[in-house]
Design a protein around this motif. Structure first.
Motif: not given
Length: 162
Positions: A44-54
């Motif tokens: 499983t791999f995940c790219f997260s943009n959680e800290f920059s929601t806009f």
């Protein structure tokens, strides 16, 4: 590699089928992660943009699964030296792999630069529309001001006449 959006950074992690985290990075623009699997199954791999929601981001990633097959069928069982033709084939193959890597790099740079150019084009367009509106408002204001200089001011009708 993040090729468009925000500050060009994302969080990423990779987990093996047992749920162990084998790679984890935060706020990276690009990275390379070589790993030889020891456990078979779904990774499983995940790219997260959680800290920059806009800000939306575009991410490029490339998987190379398995070893590259030998160029010549009997290359792995060979005991003698390669012939000149076989050596040339190996050299050409390595050069073509370098070309493929360079093309990928240039495609990524082109996509990144295209994104920047389109963003800049949008900003210039909005600036031009704003300047045009301001120009019209100032022009109408100047016409009204000049017109007021040349209109005759009549005295009020309630005063004594001469």
């Amino acid at each position: 590699q993040v090729i468009a959006g925000g500050h060009y950074d994302v969080d990423c992690y990779v987990e093996d089928p047992n749920g162990r985290t084998i790679y984890k990075e935060t706020k990276k623009q690009y990275d390379s992660f070589p790993h030889h699997t020891e456990v078979g199954g779904v990774y499983t791999f995940c790219f997260s943009n959680e800290f920059s929601t806009f800000s939306h981001k575009t991410v490029y990633f490339d998987f190379q699964v398995g070893d590259e097959p030998p160029i010549l069928p009997d290359m792995s069982n060979r005991v003698t030296a390669l012939t000149q033709m076989e050596s040339a084939c190996v050299t050409i193959h390595e050069a073509l792999n370098t070309v493929i890597d360079s093309q990928t790099h240039y495609r990524l740079r082109e996509a990144q630069d295209r994104s920047r150019a389109e963003d800049l084009n949008g900003r210039v367009s909005y600036w031009s529309v704003g300047e045009t509106l301001i120009l019209f408002v100032v022009s109408i204001g100047q016409v009204m001001l000049l017109k007021s200089f040349f209109t005759e001011k009549r005295p009020g009708s309630g005063g004594a006449g001469t």
